[in-house]
Design a protein around this motif. Sequence first.
Motif, PDB file in Angstrom:
ATOM      1  N   LYS A 153       0.878  -1.179   0.000  1.00 49.89           N
ATOM      2  CA  LYS A 153       0.000   0.000   0.000  1.00 49.89           C
ATOM      3  C   LYS A 153       0.911   1.222   0.000  1.00 49.89           C
ATOM      4  O   LYS A 153       2.095   1.111   0.323  1.00 49.89           O
ATOM      5  CB  LYS A 153      -0.889  -0.028   1.235  1.00 49.89           C
ATOM      6  N   PRO A 154       0.366   2.388  -0.329  1.00 48.22           N
ATOM      7  CA  PRO A 154       1.214   3.582  -0.349  1.00 48.22           C
ATOM      8  C   PRO A 154       1.872   3.813   1.013  1.00 48.22           C
ATOM      9  O   PRO A 154       1.221   3.693   2.046  1.00 48.22           O
ATOM     10  CB  PRO A 154       0.221   4.704  -0.680  1.00 48.22           C
ATOM     11  N   ASP A 155       3.146   4.123   0.982  1.00 43.45           N
ATOM     12  CA  ASP A 155       3.926   4.402   2.194  1.00 43.45           C
ATOM     13  C   ASP A 155       3.602   5.817   2.661  1.00 43.45           C
ATOM     14  O   ASP A 155       3.963   6.796   2.009  1.00 43.45           O
ATOM     15  CB  ASP A 155       5.407   4.248   1.846  1.00 43.45           C
ATOM     16  N   GLU A 156       2.894   5.928   3.778  1.00 45.36           N
ATOM     17  CA  GLU A 156       2.436   7.238   4.255  1.00 45.36           C
ATOM     18  C   GLU A 156       3.585   8.213   4.497  1.00 45.36           C
ATOM     19  O   GLU A 156       3.412   9.432   4.386  1.00 45.36           O
ATOM     20  CB  GLU A 156       1.624   7.062   5.538  1.00 45.36           C
ATOM     21  N   SER A 157       4.760   7.682   4.823  1.00 39.41           N
ATOM     22  CA  SER A 157       5.863   8.576   5.202  1.00 39.41           C
ATOM     23  C   SER A 157       6.341   9.428   4.035  1.00 39.41           C
ATOM     24  O   SER A 157       6.982  10.453   4.239  1.00 39.41           O
ATOM     25  CB  SER A 157       7.022   7.766   5.804  1.00 39.41           C
ATOM     26  N   GLN A 158       6.000   9.042   2.808  1.00 39.06           N
ATOM     27  CA  GLN A 158       6.418   9.863   1.665  1.00 39.06           C
ATOM     28  C   GLN A 158       5.652  11.189   1.596  1.00 39.06           C
ATOM     29  O   GLN A 158       6.087  12.125   0.945  1.00 39.06           O
ATOM     30  CB  GLN A 158       6.239   9.097   0.356  1.00 39.06           C
ATOM     31  N   GLY A 196       8.879  14.661   7.885  1.00 39.63           N
ATOM     32  CA  GLY A 196       9.516  13.382   8.201  1.00 39.63           C
ATOM     33  C   GLY A 196      10.791  13.136   7.413  1.00 39.63           C
ATOM     34  O   GLY A 196      11.074  13.809   6.422  1.00 39.63           O
ATOM     35  N   ASP A 197      11.541  12.159   7.858  1.00 44.23           N
ATOM     36  CA  ASP A 197      12.805  11.808   7.203  1.00 44.23           C
ATOM     37  C   ASP A 197      12.590  11.182   5.828  1.00 44.23           C
ATOM     38  O   ASP A 197      13.506  11.146   5.012  1.00 44.23           O
ATOM     39  CB  ASP A 197      13.582  10.807   8.074  1.00 44.23           C
ATOM     40  N   TYR A 198      11.398  10.677   5.593  1.00 43.80           N
ATOM     41  CA  TYR A 198      11.175   9.901   4.373  1.00 43.80           C
ATOM     42  C   TYR A 198      10.313  10.635   3.358  1.00 43.80           C
ATOM     43  O   TYR A 198       9.794  10.052   2.426  1.00 43.80           O
ATOM     44  CB  TYR A 198      10.539   8.549   4.730  1.00 43.80           C
ATOM     45  N   PHE A 199      10.178  11.944   3.567  1.00 41.07           N
ATOM     46  CA  PHE A 199       9.360  12.755   2.662  1.00 41.07           C
ATOM     47  C   PHE A 199       9.917  12.714   1.247  1.00 41.07           C
ATOM     48  O   PHE A 199      11.122  12.803   1.025  1.00 41.07           O
ATOM     49  CB  PHE A 199       9.344  14.193   3.178  1.00 41.07           C
ATOM     50  N   ASP A 200       9.004  12.575   0.282  1.00 38.76           N
ATOM     51  CA  ASP A 200       9.393  12.655  -1.124  1.00 38.76           C
ATOM     52  C   ASP A 200       8.537  13.712  -1.805  1.00 38.76           C
ATOM     53  O   ASP A 200       7.342  13.519  -2.028  1.00 38.76           O
ATOM     54  CB  ASP A 200       9.194  11.302  -1.819  1.00 38.76           C
ATOM     55  N   PRO A 201       9.133  14.861  -2.131  1.00 32.92           N
ATOM     56  CA  PRO A 201       8.362  15.980  -2.687  1.00 32.92           C
ATOM     57  C   PRO A 201       7.707  15.636  -4.029  1.00 32.92           C
ATOM     58  O   PRO A 201       6.763  16.315  -4.440  1.00 32.92           O
ATOM     59  CB  PRO A 201       9.415  17.089  -2.856  1.00 32.92           C
ATOM     60  N   LYS A 202       8.183  14.626  -4.687  1.00 31.58           N
ATOM     61  CA  LYS A 202       7.615  14.277  -5.989  1.00 31.58           C
ATOM     62  C   LYS A 202       6.370  13.386  -5.876  1.00 31.58           C
ATOM     63  O   LYS A 202       5.659  13.173  -6.851  1.00 31.58           O
ATOM     64  CB  LYS A 202       8.670  13.570  -6.841  1.00 31.58           C
ATOM     65  N   ALA A 203       6.133  12.877  -4.680  1.00 27.81           N
ATOM     66  CA  ALA A 203       5.009  11.961  -4.509  1.00 27.81           C
ATOM     67  C   ALA A 203       3.723  12.716  -4.224  1.00 27.81           C
ATOM     68  O   ALA A 203       3.734  13.740  -3.532  1.00 27.81           O
ATOM     69  CB  ALA A 203       5.303  10.992  -3.368  1.00 27.81           C
ATOM     70  N   THR A 204       2.624  12.244  -4.780  1.00 32.36           N
ATOM     71  CA  THR A 204       1.304  12.783  -4.456  1.00 32.36           C
ATOM     72  C   THR A 204       0.393  11.625  -4.075  1.00 32.36           C
ATOM     73  O   THR A 204       0.693  10.473  -4.388  1.00 32.36           O
ATOM     74  CB  THR A 204       0.675  13.510  -5.656  1.00 32.36           C
ATOM     75  N   ARG A 205      -0.719  11.946  -3.426  1.00 39.24           N
ATOM     76  CA  ARG A 205      -1.669  10.892  -3.059  1.00 39.24           C
ATOM     77  C   ARG A 205      -2.252  10.228  -4.304  1.00 39.24           C
ATOM     78  O   ARG A 205      -2.577   9.045  -4.277  1.00 39.24           O
ATOM     79  CB  ARG A 205      -2.793  11.468  -2.201  1.00 39.24           C
ATOM     80  N   GLU A 206      -2.384  11.033  -5.358  1.00 42.89           N
ATOM     81  CA  GLU A 206      -2.919  10.480  -6.602  1.00 42.89           C
ATOM     82  C   GLU A 206      -1.893   9.556  -7.270  1.00 42.89           C
ATOM     83  O   GLU A 206      -2.237   8.560  -7.880  1.00 42.89           O
ATOM     84  CB  GLU A 206      -3.290  11.595  -7.575  1.00 42.89           C
ATOM     85  N   ARG A 207      -0.617   9.948  -7.134  1.00 44.07           N
ATOM     86  CA  ARG A 207       0.459   9.151  -7.720  1.00 44.07           C
ATOM     87  C   ARG A 207       1.559   8.908  -6.697  1.00 44.07           C
ATOM     88  O   ARG A 207       2.611   9.555  -6.726  1.00 44.07           O
ATOM     89  CB  ARG A 207       1.062   9.889  -8.931  1.00 44.07           C
ATOM     90  N   PRO A 208       1.300   7.965  -5.803  1.00 37.55           N
ATOM     91  CA  PRO A 208       2.327   7.634  -4.814  1.00 37.55           C
ATOM     92  C   PRO A 208       3.521   6.991  -5.509  1.00 37.55           C
ATOM     93  O   PRO A 208       3.373   6.355  -6.552  1.00 37.55           O
ATOM     94  CB  PRO A 208       1.652   6.612  -3.896  1.00 37.55           C
ATOM     95  N   ILE A 209       4.693   7.193  -4.947  1.00 38.68           N
ATOM     96  CA  ILE A 209       5.892   6.590  -5.524  1.00 38.68           C
ATOM     97  C   ILE A 209       6.330   5.373  -4.727  1.00 38.68           C
ATOM     98  O   ILE A 209       6.747   4.371  -5.287  1.00 38.68           O
ATOM     99  CB  ILE A 209       7.038   7.627  -5.562  1.00 38.68           C
ATOM    100  N   TRP A 210       6.155   5.473  -3.404  1.00 35.81           N
ATOM    101  CA  TRP A 210       6.707   4.431  -2.530  1.00 35.81           C
ATOM    102  C   TRP A 210       5.610   3.617  -1.865  1.00 35.81           C
ATOM    103  O   TRP A 210       4.580   4.165  -1.492  1.00 35.81           O
ATOM    104  CB  TRP A 210       7.623   5.073  -1.477  1.00 35.81           C
ATOM    105  N   PHE A 211       5.882   2.338  -1.727  1.00 38.19           N
ATOM    106  CA  PHE A 211       4.904   1.410  -1.177  1.00 38.19           C
ATOM    107  C   PHE A 211       5.528   0.596  -0.053  1.00 38.19           C
ATOM    108  O   PHE A 211       6.746   0.467   0.037  1.00 38.19           O
ATOM    109  CB  PHE A 211       4.385   0.483  -2.274  1.00 38.19           C
TER     110      PHE A 211
END
Length: 166
Positions: free
Chosen positions: A70-75, A80-95
Amino acid sequence: MYWLMKSEPDEYSIDDLARDGRSSWFGVRNYQARNFMRDQMRVGELAFFYHSSCPEPGIAGICRIASVAKPDESQFDPKGDYFDPKATRERPIWFCVDVEFVERFPLIPLAALRAAPELAEMTILKRGNRLSITPVTEAEWRFVTSRLATRPAPQPTPGPQAKAQG
DNA sequence: GCCAACGTTGGC
DNA sequence: GCCAACGTTGGC
Protein backbone atom coordinates in the motif's frame (compact mmCIF):
# COMPACT_ATOMS: atom_id res chain seq x y z
CA MET A 1 8.75 -17.08 -1.91
CA TYR A 2 11.01 -16.32 0.98
CA TRP A 3 12.59 -12.96 1.79
CA LEU A 4 15.22 -11.17 3.78
CA MET A 5 14.43 -7.69 5.10
CA LYS A 6 17.07 -5.44 6.60
CA SER A 7 16.47 -3.04 9.43
CA GLU A 8 18.79 -1.03 11.59
CA PRO A 9 18.03 -2.21 15.12
CA ASP A 10 18.53 1.35 16.39
CA GLU A 11 15.58 2.27 14.21
CA TYR A 12 13.47 -0.86 14.49
CA SER A 13 14.64 -4.20 15.85
CA ILE A 14 13.19 -7.69 16.08
CA ASP A 15 12.40 -6.90 19.71
CA ASP A 16 10.38 -3.90 18.61
CA LEU A 17 8.43 -6.11 16.24
CA ALA A 18 7.95 -8.74 18.95
CA ARG A 19 6.53 -6.01 21.18
CA ASP A 20 4.31 -4.49 18.47
CA GLY A 21 3.21 -7.77 16.94
CA ARG A 22 2.74 -6.07 13.61
CA SER A 23 4.26 -3.10 11.83
CA SER A 24 4.32 -1.27 8.56
CA TRP A 25 7.62 -1.63 6.70
CA PHE A 26 7.79 2.01 5.69
CA GLY A 27 10.79 4.00 4.59
CA VAL A 28 12.11 1.87 1.74
CA ARG A 29 13.45 4.30 -0.87
CA ASN A 30 14.96 2.02 -3.44
CA TYR A 31 13.07 1.06 -6.56
CA GLN A 32 14.16 -2.55 -6.69
CA ALA A 33 13.21 -3.14 -3.06
CA ARG A 34 9.93 -1.33 -3.62
CA ASN A 35 9.16 -3.51 -6.61
CA PHE A 36 9.73 -6.65 -4.58
CA MET A 37 7.17 -5.47 -2.05
CA ARG A 38 4.70 -4.18 -4.60
CA ASP A 39 4.93 -6.88 -7.24
CA GLN A 40 6.24 -10.05 -5.67
CA MET A 41 5.35 -10.30 -2.02
CA ARG A 42 2.32 -12.32 -1.04
CA VAL A 43 0.48 -12.29 2.25
CA GLY A 44 1.66 -15.17 4.40
CA GLU A 45 5.17 -15.39 3.02
CA LEU A 46 8.03 -15.52 5.50
CA ALA A 47 11.06 -13.27 5.75
CA PHE A 48 14.26 -13.20 7.74
CA PHE A 49 14.52 -10.12 9.90
CA TYR A 50 18.09 -8.89 9.47
CA HIS A 51 19.86 -6.41 11.70
CA SER A 52 22.19 -4.14 9.72
CA SER A 53 24.48 -1.18 10.42
CA CYS A 54 25.04 -2.23 13.99
CA PRO A 55 27.76 -3.80 16.14
CA GLU A 56 26.45 -7.31 15.43
CA PRO A 57 24.89 -7.60 12.00
CA GLY A 58 22.97 -10.78 11.26
CA ILE A 59 19.65 -12.59 11.12
CA ALA A 60 17.69 -11.92 14.28
CA GLY A 61 14.42 -13.68 13.61
CA ILE A 62 11.51 -14.29 11.28
CA CYS A 63 8.50 -12.24 10.30
CA ARG A 64 5.52 -12.83 8.02
CA ILE A 65 4.15 -10.65 5.25
CA ALA A 66 0.82 -9.50 6.65
CA SER A 67 -0.60 -7.24 3.94
CA VAL A 68 -0.35 -6.45 0.29
CA ALA A 69 1.65 -3.36 -0.63
CA LYS A 70 0.00 0.00 0.00
CA PRO A 71 1.21 3.58 -0.35
CA ASP A 72 3.93 4.40 2.19
CA GLU A 73 2.44 7.24 4.26
CA SER A 74 5.86 8.58 5.20
CA GLN A 75 6.42 9.86 1.66
CA PHE A 76 3.67 12.44 2.22
CA ASP A 77 4.99 13.87 5.49
CA PRO A 78 6.99 17.04 4.76
CA LYS A 79 8.44 17.01 8.28
CA GLY A 80 9.52 13.38 8.20
CA ASP A 81 12.81 11.81 7.20
CA TYR A 82 11.17 9.90 4.37
CA PHE A 83 9.36 12.76 2.66
CA ASP A 84 9.39 12.66 -1.12
CA PRO A 85 8.36 15.98 -2.69
CA LYS A 86 7.62 14.28 -5.99
CA ALA A 87 5.01 11.96 -4.51
CA THR A 88 1.30 12.78 -4.46
CA ARG A 89 -1.67 10.89 -3.06
CA GLU A 90 -2.92 10.48 -6.60
CA ARG A 91 0.46 9.15 -7.72
CA PRO A 92 2.33 7.63 -4.81
CA ILE A 93 5.89 6.59 -5.52
CA TRP A 94 6.71 4.43 -2.53
CA PHE A 95 4.90 1.41 -1.18
CA CYS A 96 5.17 -0.79 1.86
CA VAL A 97 3.76 -3.99 3.26
CA ASP A 98 2.85 -4.85 6.83
CA VAL A 99 4.85 -7.54 8.57
CA GLU A 100 4.00 -9.48 11.70
CA PHE A 101 6.25 -11.09 14.24
CA VAL A 102 6.81 -14.82 13.95
CA GLU A 103 9.91 -15.79 15.85
CA ARG A 104 13.07 -14.48 17.43
CA PHE A 105 16.20 -16.57 17.94
CA PRO A 106 19.77 -15.93 19.03
CA LEU A 107 21.38 -13.75 16.39
CA ILE A 108 22.93 -15.61 13.48
CA PRO A 109 25.95 -13.41 12.83
CA LEU A 110 26.87 -12.33 9.35
CA ALA A 111 30.16 -14.19 9.82
CA ALA A 112 28.26 -17.44 10.37
CA LEU A 113 26.33 -16.89 7.16
CA ARG A 114 29.54 -16.25 5.27
CA ALA A 115 31.11 -19.36 6.73
CA ALA A 116 28.46 -21.65 5.24
CA PRO A 117 29.28 -22.88 1.71
CA GLU A 118 25.56 -23.66 1.32
CA LEU A 119 24.88 -19.92 1.40
CA ALA A 120 27.60 -18.86 -1.03
CA GLU A 121 25.02 -17.65 -3.56
CA MET A 122 22.81 -15.84 -1.09
CA THR A 123 22.10 -12.35 -2.44
CA ILE A 124 22.89 -10.54 0.75
CA LEU A 125 26.36 -12.08 0.86
CA LYS A 126 27.29 -11.06 -2.65
CA ARG A 127 29.87 -8.36 -3.00
CA GLY A 128 28.51 -4.86 -3.07
CA ASN A 129 24.96 -5.88 -2.34
CA ARG A 130 23.03 -3.13 -0.64
CA LEU A 131 19.43 -4.03 -1.31
CA SER A 132 17.35 -3.86 1.84
CA ILE A 133 14.88 -6.47 0.60
CA THR A 134 16.05 -9.57 -1.22
CA PRO A 135 14.54 -12.92 -2.14
CA VAL A 136 15.86 -16.01 -0.38
CA THR A 137 15.78 -19.41 -2.04
CA GLU A 138 13.97 -22.28 -0.40
CA ALA A 139 17.28 -24.14 0.02
CA GLU A 140 18.81 -21.13 1.74
CA TRP A 141 15.76 -20.74 3.93
CA ARG A 142 15.83 -24.38 4.98
CA PHE A 143 19.53 -24.32 5.68
CA VAL A 144 19.37 -21.24 7.86
CA THR A 145 16.28 -22.27 9.80
CA SER A 146 17.32 -25.88 10.34
CA ARG A 147 21.10 -25.60 10.72
CA LEU A 148 21.94 -22.12 11.92
CA ALA A 149 18.98 -20.99 13.97
CA THR A 150 19.23 -22.31 17.49
CA ARG A 151 16.08 -22.48 19.49
CA PRO A 152 15.39 -23.14 23.13
CA ALA A 153 15.27 -26.87 23.83
CA PRO A 154 11.69 -28.11 24.06
CA GLN A 155 10.39 -28.20 27.62
CA PRO A 156 10.81 -31.77 28.90
CA THR A 157 7.33 -33.08 29.47
CA PRO A 158 7.10 -34.93 32.74
CA GLY A 159 6.54 -38.62 32.17
CA PRO A 160 4.03 -40.67 34.19
CA GLN A 161 6.76 -41.69 36.61
CA ALA A 162 7.75 -38.10 37.39
CA LYS A 163 4.90 -37.50 39.75
CA ALA A 164 5.59 -40.73 41.58
CA GLN A 165 8.58 -38.92 43.02
CA GLY A 166 7.85 -38.28 46.68
C1' DG B 1 20.77 8.21 -23.72
C1' DC B 2 25.45 9.02 -21.87
C1' DC B 3 28.17 9.58 -18.01
C1' DA B 4 30.47 12.31 -14.31
C1' DA B 5 29.42 13.85 -9.91
C1' DC B 6 27.33 13.05 -5.93
C1' DG B 7 24.78 10.48 -2.24
C1' DT B 8 23.88 6.27 0.33
C1' DT B 9 24.66 1.77 2.23
C1' DG B 10 26.81 -1.03 5.35
C1' DG B 11 30.70 -3.89 6.89
C1' DC B 12 34.81 -3.17 9.09
C1' DG C 1 35.60 7.27 10.24
C1' DC C 2 36.97 4.77 6.05
C1' DC C 3 35.88 3.22 1.74
C1' DA C 4 34.05 -0.02 -1.88
C1' DA C 5 30.11 -0.56 -4.38
C1' DC C 6 26.18 0.82 -6.19
C1' DG C 7 22.02 4.03 -7.14
C1' DT C 8 20.43 8.56 -8.50
C1' DT C 9 20.72 13.01 -10.54
C1' DG C 10 21.19 16.25 -14.00
C1' DG C 11 23.76 18.63 -17.74
C1' DC C 12 24.53 17.92 -22.31
